[in-house]
Each structure stands twice: as structure tokens, then as C-alpha cells.
Enzyme design. Structure first.
Site, PDB file in Angstrom:
ATOM      1  N   HIS A  37     -11.277  -6.455   8.197  1.00  0.00           N
ATOM      2  CA  HIS A  37     -12.063  -6.277   6.972  1.00  0.00           C
ATOM      3  C   HIS A  37     -13.350  -5.525   7.276  1.00  0.00           C
ATOM      4  CE1 HIS A  37      -9.602  -9.910   6.208  1.00  0.00           C
ATOM      5  NE2 HIS A  37      -9.516  -9.436   4.995  1.00  0.00           N
ATOM      6  N   GLU A  44       0.824  -1.199   0.000  1.00  0.00           N
ATOM      7  CA  GLU A  44       0.000   0.000   0.000  1.00  0.00           C
ATOM      8  C   GLU A  44       0.860   1.251   0.000  1.00  0.00           C
ATOM      9  OE1 GLU A  44      -0.415  -2.668   1.859  1.00  0.00           O
ATOM     10  OE2 GLU A  44      -2.254  -3.446   0.956  1.00  0.00           O
TER      11      GLU A  44
HETATM   12  C1  LIG Z   1      -1.731  -5.047   4.160  1.00  0.00           C
HETATM   13  C2  LIG Z   1      -2.670  -5.910   3.398  1.00  0.00           C
HETATM   14  N1  LIG Z   1      -3.002  -5.571   2.142  1.00  0.00           N
HETATM   15  C3  LIG Z   1      -3.880  -6.311   1.434  1.00  0.00           C
HETATM   16  C4  LIG Z   1      -4.442  -7.421   1.988  1.00  0.00           C
HETATM   17  C5  LIG Z   1      -5.460  -8.241   1.203  1.00  0.00           C
HETATM   18  N2  LIG Z   1      -4.892  -9.541   0.873  1.00  0.00           N
HETATM   19  C6  LIG Z   1      -5.165 -10.614   1.636  1.00  0.00           C
HETATM   20  S1  LIG Z   1      -4.284 -11.929   1.166  1.00  0.00           S
HETATM   21  C7  LIG Z   1      -3.547 -11.094  -0.102  1.00  0.00           C
HETATM   22  C8  LIG Z   1      -2.547 -11.789  -0.962  1.00  0.00           C
HETATM   23  C9  LIG Z   1      -1.450 -12.399  -0.169  1.00  0.00           C
HETATM   24  O1  LIG Z   1      -0.613 -13.137  -0.982  1.00  0.00           O
HETATM   25  P1  LIG Z   1       0.672 -13.861  -0.421  1.00  0.00           P
HETATM   26  O2  LIG Z   1       1.394 -12.991   0.531  1.00  0.00           O
HETATM   27  O3  LIG Z   1       1.439 -14.341  -1.587  1.00  0.00           O
HETATM   28  O4  LIG Z   1       0.112 -15.089   0.406  1.00  0.00           O
HETATM   29  P2  LIG Z   1      -0.869 -16.242  -0.072  1.00  0.00           P
HETATM   30  O5  LIG Z   1      -2.245 -15.761   0.238  1.00  0.00           O
HETATM   31  O6  LIG Z   1      -0.644 -16.484  -1.514  1.00  0.00           O
HETATM   32  O7  LIG Z   1      -0.545 -17.428   0.759  1.00  0.00           O
HETATM   33  C10 LIG Z   1      -4.002  -9.783  -0.134  1.00  0.00           C
HETATM   34  C11 LIG Z   1      -3.610  -8.794  -1.137  1.00  0.00           C
HETATM   35  C12 LIG Z   1      -4.072  -7.752   3.308  1.00  0.00           C
HETATM   36  N3  LIG Z   1      -4.589  -8.821   3.930  1.00  0.00           N
HETATM   37  N4  LIG Z   1      -3.190  -6.980   3.978  1.00  0.00           N
END
Ligand SMILES: Cc1ncc(C[n+]2csc(CCOP(=O)(O)OP(=O)(O)O)c2C)c(N)n1
Lengths: 324, 368
Positions: free
Chosen positions: A129, A60
Site C-alpha cells: 500500500h 484489475e
Molecule cells: C490485487 C488487489 N486489488 C485490490 C486490493 C484491495 N482490496 C483489499 S481487500 C479487497 C476485497 C477483498 O474481498 P474478498 O476477496 O471477498 O475477501 P474479504 O476481504 O471479504 O475477506 C480489496 C479490493 C488488493 N488487496 N489486491
């Protein structure tokens, strides 16, 4: 007239602004290929390509900070923060850079950009959320803040936000994204930032609200009507600047007022509005202005429905004000 | 050349793998795990998979509101969980770590209690499902905010070093998390402090819809370790033995005072990002199918079969046993009942200030 949901209104507004002005770019997590996790940018990358609808890395700070850099250099970015709760890793950019650029450069550099974010509770999302962090933004000099509650307003206000020469935090209550379908004119229109909407005229009590809580507020107004109380309902829509004139005129007329918002009470928009009413139209008041708000706890998962002001809670407060 | 023990070099050009896809041991050292341990690994992997399936059923029947499926991550999670000293070391998981949490020994009843937000949840139903933690097992309750747990994991490790506790702090996250500022800040402070922190990326190639190739221009997560001055290891996370042995080696070195490390466990997420996601919007079904062919559980099963440990009968009785255990725990979690509404005002502070007392009274009056 076509009917649309709030989330479709977001897509429509962005589409119109992108085709009007090719400096407008959309950027954020999953906004491109996926069309956004709420589909608020659906189809835009197919239409405008990956350079104008940018799938950003998961940061962000990068989204908000890079949007600012692009804005200062002549673009009109619309940055999406996936949930309002995730603005905080980008908060330094928002507060230190975005909000203060115009001021600290004596007006030489500007940040014409929009930071969109789904906000608010009611979706069983727990505290990461469900938050309503608008007070943080309104408290930060230099940011305009809009919280919408209808598809019609969403389209008109988002378009104004894109054209505004200031950074605008644009909050979209996610529980309303698909909850309401509304007729929206086929031709384009703008709604000015800073103007409240009177949703219902009334003479006995003013119910001031915005965003997701408009739903419960309007229901409460209907119930009051059923017992012979005429409630005026005002949707602030813009929180910075907020429409003091409309609010004070209403309160001067009714003499009784509730300010309703699901955001936590402490140092809130509701507190600001209530304080202003007390300061400026005390003589017209028949009862103290009351706030009906979310609680000063992190947003709890198990008590999702209890946290936000319920119709009952609004009616109980209305009774106190009416019986005062 | 056969090594004496499982020690690994960082920054290997090839991903570290110990089991071939056919399930043959290909390690450069002698496998030194007894049968019981190997069986345990398998059981935990299978239990993790079945738990994912159980959560999905609960979701479909409207009993829980959210799931972040971990299928495909089992080998990585079970391997790393067993490399920790249970109840001694600290674990900073993220929301996709139900398998690791299970293998760490968090009771199933607590896990279901958390998913259903009943009184069986030690966290009192405060968070959405998938955010399992346990004070008694030193599993730090996760926050959904990506990478926000990385600096705290570093901090715990610094405290371990200062207090000379011979513990380590193991912090997991996805590939997307490595783009956040908090991630860099956290890894950096641990590294420069020489703290016993092991940062573990469960790289499943996607952050929701964003493919790894759009997340970073770096060829691997492991190589980012260069920039922090710590070792980086790239490991086949579909191989439970590679995940276990590398984690064990790295953890023990950190424990002995050699500072922090970064481990990348290469996995693939078989399911959607979460129950709110539709992954067909961004990745072809064929890609998912191709990865499913590399199922980490099947690979380990083939290995165990070659060792004459796995049999069809054992598999069947194991499945039945695990399913019965899960169902019993689920029922216990349900019958624990829901947390009282007024609990929402507890734990904001150690004591309750007047404004929260007022707000609590408002709610209790309203409900009475
Ligand atoms: C600071 C933040 N920004 C956005 C989100 C929304 N979000 C939840 S999971 C995710 C993707 C995460 O991907 P990754 O770190 O690769 O882990 P994975 O879910 O693939 O295991 C996002 C963008 C969040 N939870 N926290």
C-alpha cells in the site's frame, strides 16, 4: 474561492468531466456505492447512476482491459486502481494492450482513457500500500504519466487527462489526499500535461521533485532559505512527457541540482532526469547532480518514515552539492 | 441413511451443514470427535474472537495501524485449521485468517509481534498487520495482493505430488479473490496437474463494499469448480463441525492422490472490511444484526451445552485464561523491542549487493 483537499479535487474534476461529456464513465473496485475507499468518487454514483459509475468485480485486468475496450469503442473511461500496488494483476493489459494499441494499429485504434491510482508511502501500509511504481509506466512507451501534489493541480490535470486522446496513468499520492487544503477557482480550468510548475524561484540550487516528496522538498527549501541558500523548487507534475525545458533552464541558472523522489532509485525517474541534466547542461554544473530517493528495497512496514527521503536526507545532499 | 464415515458429495443442491442453528447434530454419520477435541475447537473459536477484540483495542489506542477483523469467520477458520496435518501440510492464508493461524498453533507472541512490528515478529516487521505466516508451521507468508497466492499454492501442491510427500496445500481467500485472473490460473494449473491443492473460499458475501451478486453471475463459488473439472463443495461456514468434516474429507482424498478441490465456506463478516472501512456506507445495520444472531460461536456453544460439555463456569474460566494468555503474549511482544532500522536492507537478496550496502550506510550515518 472555495478551498478543497486533493481528494475533493478528484471528485470535482470527475464530476465536471462527467457532466460535460456523457461518454465519460468511472469504473473500479468500490468506486460506486462506497464512493471509493478514499472517497475519491464520493457521490458520483448517486448522481450519474450505476451504468456510468461502475462497481467492478475484483480484477484489475478486467478494469483496465475493459476500460480499454470501452475507450476503443468510443467511451472515455476513468478506471480506478484501488492502490498503485494493485496495478500488477492488470499490468499485462496496461503494457500489452493499452500502451501499444495506437502504435500497433498504426493509429487506427486509440485508447483515450485514464487509469487513476493512489500511490506512494507514508500511511503505514507496508509494501502493498506504499509503492511508487511510476518508473514502470514511464518505461512503457505509449503511456502518459502524471503525479500530482496539490489540489489545484489535481483538478486541472485530471480534467486534461480525461480529455487527452492517449492513455494517461494518473497517480495521486495518498498521503496528500487530505493533508493540504487549498483555494481553487470556482470556474473550471485545465492544466496541460507535460508542464512543470516552479513552486519557488531561487538562484543557488534547483530542487526537482514531484508527488508526495514535494512536501519534504519544499520544507528543505525553506530551511535552506533560513541559512541563506536560495533554492528553486520545481514540481515536475508530468513524468511522461516531462518538462525538460523548465528543468534545464533552472539548472543552467543555479548550477546545482538535487532530484528528489520517494520511488526506488534503480532505473527511476530521478535517474532519468539526473542523466539528462548531465548530458545536456554539464557545462553549467558546479557539482554533480544528486538523487535523493527511496531505497532499492521493498517498502518496509516497520521503517515507513525512514524509507522516504526525509528533510534531513535532502539537506545532507544539498550540503554535499553546495560544498562541492 | 446413516453413512459409516464423513464422506461428502460435491455440488450438493443444498449447503452442507451438520449442526442446526439450535445446536443439534444433524449429520448423516456418527460424530466421532472426543470431548477434548470438541473443547479445543470451542476454545480456539473463542480465542479467535477475543483476539479480534484485542486487536481492535490496540488499534483504538494507537498501538497498531491496521486490523482486518475475522469475527464471523471463526467456525470456518478453526474447522479448516484442525483438518490440516499441522506442521506437515502447507497453508496459504490471506489477511483475514488470524483465527486459522491461531488455531494452527502460531504462538501468540509472534502474532502480536507481527501486529506491532516488534522483534517478536519472525517476519521482522516487514509487512502491515494481518499478514501472519510461519515457516515452521508451513504457513506461507501472505501478500496483500488479492489472489496472488493462489498460483503459488498450486505450485507447492505440484511439488508435493512430484516429491510424493503426502502433504496437501490449502489455500484460502475471499469471494472477491475469485474474480482475479491469478485465481483462475492457479486453480486451473493445480486441477490439470491433479495436484493435492484445496482452494477454500471464505465467502462472507462482500469484497469491501461489493456484494457477491455484483462480483459474479455464478450462483455459488463452489459451482465454478465444474469449469476446472474438480469437485466443488458448498459448506455452512458458520458450522465448525461442517467446516471441519468437509475439509478433513477433501484433504484426505487429495492426500490419497485424487487431485484438487474447491470448497466454499459460507460465512459473514461481522465487522467492517478493515479498520480503514466504514461498512455503514454499503450495508444496512439490520443485515449485520441478523447475521450476528447466527453467531458461529453461539451455535457451537449450544451444541456443547446439549452435550453437557459447555457450562457457564467453564466459559468464564476459559475467557479469563485466554485473556490472560493474550495479555502476557502482548507484553512479551512489546518488550522484544523494535527491529533495528538498518534491517530494512536485509533479505532483499541472500547477499547484499553494493548499492544496498551504500544505501544502508547512508541511513546509519544519518541516524548516528
Ligand atoms: C490485487 C488487489 N486489488 C485490490 C486490493 C484491495 N482490496 C483489499 S481487500 C479487497 C476485497 C477483498 O474481498 P474478498 O476477496 O471477498 O475477501 P474479504 O476481504 O471479504 O475477506 C480489496 C479490493 C488488493 N488487496 N489486491
Amino acid at each position: 474561492m472555495p478551498t478543497m483537499t486533493m481528494v475533493q479535487a478528484v471528485v470535482q474534476a470527475l464530476d465536471e468531466e462527467m457532466s460535460r461529456d456523457n461518454r465519460v464513465v468511472v469504473m473500479g473496485e468500490d468506486v460506486g456505492k462506497r464512493g471509493g475507499v478514499f472517497l475519491a468518487t464520493e457521490g458520483l454514483q448517486q448522481k450519474y447512476g450505476p451504468d456510468r459509475v461502475i462497481d467492478t468485480p475484483l480484477s484489475e485486468a478486467a478494469i483496465i482491459g475493459a476500460a480499454l475496450g470501452m475507450a476503443s469503442h468510443g467511451m472515455r473511461p476513468v478506471a480506478e486502481v484501488q492502490f498503485a500496488d494493485y496495478v500488477f494483476p492488470g499490468f499485462d493489459q496496461l503494457v500489452s494492450q493499452v500502451a501499444k494499441l495506437r502504435y500497433r494499429s498504426g493509429g487506427q485504434f486509440t485508447a483515450p482513457m485514464v487509469i487513476r491510482m493512489p500511490s506512494g508511502g507514508g500511511v503505514r501500509g507496508g509494501h502493498h500500500h506504499s509503492q511508487s511504481p511510476e518508473a514502470h509506466f514511464a518505461h512503457t512507451a505509449g503511456l502518459k504519466v502524471v503525479v500530482v501534489s496539490t489540489p489545484y493541480d489535481t483538478r486541472g490535470l485530471l480534467k486534461s487527462a480525461v480529455r487527452d486522446d492517449n492513455p494517461v496513468v494518473f497517480m495521486e499520492p495518498k498521503r496528500l489526499y487530505r493533508a493540504i487544503k487549498e483555494e481553487v477557482p470556482s470556474q473550471e480550468y485545465l492544466i496541460p500535461i507535460g508542464e512543470a510548475a516552479i513552486r519557488k524561484e531561487g538562484k543557488d540550487i534547483s530542487l526537482i521533485s514531484y508527488g508526495g516528496s514535494m512536501v519534504e522538498t519544499q520544507k528543505a527549501a525553506e530551511e535552506l532559505e533560513g541559512v541563506g541558500v536560495s533554492a528553486e523548487v520545481i514540481d515536475l507534475r508530468s513524468l511522461m512527457p516531462w518538462d525538460k525545458e523548465t528543468v534545464l533552464a533552472s539548472v543552467a541558472k543555479t548550477g546545482r541540482v538535487l532530484v528528489v523522489s520517494e520511488a526506488p532509485r534503480m532505473a527511476s525517474i530521478a535517474s532519468e532526469v539526473a542523466a539528462t541534466i548531465a548530458e545536456e547542461v554539464l557545462d553549467s554544473l558546479e557539482a554533480p547532480p544528486l538523487r535523493v530517493t527511496g531505497f532499492d528495497t521493498p517498502y518496509p512496514y516497520a521503517q515507513d518514515k525512514v524509507y522516504m527521503p526525509t528533510v534531513t536526507r535532502i539537506l545532507n545532499a544539498a550540503k554535499r552539492v553546495l560544498d562541492y | 441413511m446413516t453413512k459409516q464415515s464423513a464422506q461428502f458429495e460435491p455440488f450438493t443442491p443444498k449447503t452442507i451443514s451438520l449442526l442446526t442453528e439450535q445446536g443439534d447434530w444433524a449429520g448423516p454419520f456418527k460424530l466421532d470427535l472426543d470431548q477434548a477435541t470438541l473443547k479445543r475447537f470451542y476454545r480456539d473459536m473463542l480465542a479467535a474472537r477475543l483476539l479480534d477484540e484485542k486487536f481492535t483495542i490496540l488499534l483504538r489506542t494507537g498501538k497498531i495501524a491496521f486490523v482486518a477483523p475475522h469475527s464471523g469467520h471463526e467456525a470456518a477458520q478453526i474447522g479448516l485449521a484442525h483438518a490440516l496435518q499441522r506442521g506437515h501440510d502447507w497453508f496459504f492464508p490471506y489477511y483475514r485468517d488470524a483465527g486459522a493461524i491461531l488455531a494452527l498453533g502460531v504462538p501468540l507472541k509472534e502474532m502480536f509481534g507481527h501486529a506491532l512490528a516488534t522483534l517478536a515478529d519472525p517476519a521482522k516487521g516487514r509487512q502491515m498487520p494481518g499478514h501472519f505466516g510461519s515457516k515452521s508451521l508451513n504457513a506461507f507468508t501472505p501478500a496483500s495482493a488479492i489472489a496472488s497466492h493462489v498460483p503459488p499454492a498450486a505450485g507447492a501442491a505440484i511439488s508435493m505430488k512430484l516429491q510424493n510427500t503426502r502433504q496437501v496445500s490449502v489455500c484460502t481467500f475471499g469471494d472477491g479473490a475469485t474474480s482475479e485472473g491469478d485465481w483462475y490460473a492457479g486453480v486451473n494449473i493445480a486441477a490439470v496437474q491433479g495436484a493435492p491443492a484445496i482452494f477454500v473460499c471464505e465467502n462472507n458475501k462482500y469484497a469491501i463494499s461489493l456484494h457477491y451478486s455484483h462480483q459474479t453471475a455464478a450462483a455459488s463459488v463452489a459451482e465454478k469448480a465444474h469449469a476446472f473439472g474438480i469437485p466443488g463443495y458448498r459448506v455452512d461456514g458458520l458450522d465448525v463441525l461442517a467446516s471441519y468434516y468437509v475439509m478433513k474429507d477433501v484433504i484426505e482424498r487429495s492426500r490419497q492422490g485424487h487431485g484438487s478441490a474447491l470448497v466454499e465456506l459460507e460465512v459473514y463478516r461481522f465487522g467492517p472490511h478493515s479498520s480503514a472501512d466504514d461498512d455503514t456506507r454499503y450495508r444496512p445495520k439490520e443485515e449485520v444484526e441478523a447475521w450476528r444472531q447466527k453467531d458461529p460461536i453461539l451455535r457451537f456453544q449450544r451444541f456443547l451445552e446439549r452435550q453437557s460439555i459447555w457450562t457457564k463456569d467453564w466459559e468464564e474460566s476459559l475467557r479469563a485464561e485466554i485473556k490472560a494468555e493474550q495479555e502476557a503474549a502482548l507484553q512479551e511482544a512489546i518488550s522484544a523491542g523494535e527491529p533495528p532500522v538498518e534491517w530494512m536492507f536485509d533479505d532483499v537478496f541472500s547477499e547484499m549487493p553494493w548499492h544496498l550496502e551504500e544505501q544502508r550506510r547512508l541511513v546509519t550515518d544519518e541516524l548516528s
